[in-house]
Design a protein around this motif. Structure first.
Motif, short mmCIF file in Angstrom:
data_model
loop_
_atom_site.label_atom_id
_atom_site.label_comp_id
_atom_site.label_asym_id
_atom_site.label_seq_id
_atom_site.Cartn_x
_atom_site.Cartn_y
_atom_site.Cartn_z
N GLU A 30 0.85 -1.19 0.00
CA GLU A 30 0.00 0.00 0.00
C GLU A 30 0.89 1.24 0.00
OE1 GLU A 30 -4.02 -1.49 2.24
OE2 GLU A 30 -2.39 -0.75 3.49
N VAL A 31 0.60 2.15 -0.91
CA VAL A 31 1.44 3.33 -1.13
C VAL A 31 0.64 4.59 -0.82
CG1 VAL A 31 2.83 4.61 -2.83
CG2 VAL A 31 2.69 2.10 -2.94
N ALA A 32 1.30 5.56 -0.16
CA ALA A 32 0.65 6.82 0.15
C ALA A 32 1.62 7.98 -0.06
CB ALA A 32 0.14 6.83 1.59
N LEU A 33 1.07 9.14 -0.39
CA LEU A 33 1.84 10.38 -0.51
C LEU A 33 1.79 11.14 0.80
CD1 LEU A 33 0.65 11.71 -4.00
CD2 LEU A 33 3.00 11.09 -3.43
N LEU A 34 2.94 11.57 1.29
CA LEU A 34 2.99 12.37 2.51
C LEU A 34 2.52 13.78 2.21
CD1 LEU A 34 3.85 12.34 5.50
CD2 LEU A 34 6.11 13.09 4.76
#
Length: 345
Positions: A186-190
């Motif tokens: 799972e990938v997220a942008l800060l």
């Protein structure tokens, strides 16, 4: 960290990079050989540095001496050297020689505690970038209370456009599959908030790119206050924000560990109590958040394996950086990134 396979691996070491070099480098190589090398793995070091300073250490650390070759270098990159100066004028530096060894096939990867900007500039100039990659990024694995996550970029690119952030997410996802053993990370942008309208133009542009691709398991934005929850496998940021986030987290972890040791182990009574009831569990937690065992960040996207250890690395820290390099090499990480990027292209 990344698992390894049975293989003979040659690692180039910049013996003169870092606050405590060359002692920390040679001691680190020794600690790695004594404590961190996996069964069946054979490691050979090509050590680049000042012969007058390094040779006496090799006489003391026989196991390193027996598994290495020392190549004399008359110069070294200084901590305050600008990247452009190091690239143009430190032509016989230990850092440059270690990277050249990777390019020439004399080593499968390189490890240095030296000047980060100079290391990136020299590595990029000598090794180049993987096909279809715009910019390399610095990546590492960080702990949380539940599991570990991958964080990038950590300082290679202060300003990033949307396309670069998108590629960081792609490379980070590929890296996480190997480093964390997660099939669909799972990938997220800060960002400064979780609403789609928040953030810079680059962040919002990357959001649009990521939410419209099926190649990445994109979960949207994440705030810095949430990263220790362990809910995300890969966190993507530009180099300025990522670097500040990492150093703040490491400083907090170090202060917390020292405070616990100071308060809990300040008397025989607490020592005995902790020893009986909590020693093994507490030791496990403290080790998990100890920055020394998390030392090492990879220059992801370069056409070669280059690992940057902290400038203030001691032997234990540098040893773990070597382990990072050996694992990335063993897992053919760069080839897998090329395959993933080529598939999207």
């Amino acid at each position: 960290m990344l698992p390894t396979v049975n293989h003979n691996i040659v690692v180039a070491l910049d013996a003169m990079g870092g606050d405590f070099a060359p002692l920390s480098v040679i001691q680190g190589a020794s600690f790695f050989l004594d404590n961190l090398i996996d069964p069946g793995i054979k490691i050979f070091f090509r050590i680049y540095g000042d012969q007058k300073e390094v040779s006496p250490l090799l006489l003391k650390y026989k196991k390193v001496s027996n598994n290495s070759e020392l190549i004399h270098c008359s110069d070294s990159v200084l901590a305050n050297d600008k990247p452009s100066f190091a690239l143009r004028h430190r032509k016989d530096s230990s850092m440059k020689a270690a990277i050249e060894a990777v390019r020439k096939g004399k080593a499968s990867g390189a490890v240095s505690s030296g000047n980060t900007g100079a290391l990136m500039a020299i590595s990029r100039f000598i090794l180049g970038i993987l096909p279809n990659i715009y910019r390399p990024a610095i990546v590492t694995v960080c702990p949380t209370k539940a599991k570990s996550f991958v964080l990038l970029d950590l300082g290679a690119n202060v300003d990033c456009n949307a396309d670069s952030l998108f590629q960081f997410a792609l490379m980070g996802s590929t890296f996480a599959k190997i480093a964390l053993k997660v099939d669909n990370p799972e990938v997220a942008l800060l960002n400064i908030g979780t609403e789609e309208i928040k953030g810079t133009d680059s962040i919002r542009g990357a959001f649009e790119l990521l939410k419209n691709t099926s190649n990445i398991n994109f979960r949207g934005y994440i705030e810095a206050s949430e990263f220790l929850d362990g809910s995300i496998d890969v966190i993507v940021a530009d180099g300025f924000v990522g670097n500040v986030m990492l150093k703040t987290a490491e400083a907090t972890a170090s202060a917390f560990i020292n405070l616990i040791k100071q308060e809990i182990f300040n008397s025989w009574t607490t020592k005995v109590l902790i020893g009986v009831l909590l020693k093994s569990k507490l030791s496990k937690v403290l080790t998990r958040f100890n920055p020394k065992v998390r030392s090492g960040a990879m220059f992801l996207g370069l056409n070669g394996v280059v690992i940057k250890s902290h400038g203030n690395s001691d032997a234990v820290s540098f040893a773990h950086a070597i382990k990072f390099a050996v694992s990335a090499i063993s897992e053919n990480l760069n080839q897998k990134i090329v395959s993933e990027v080529g598939h999207i292209e």
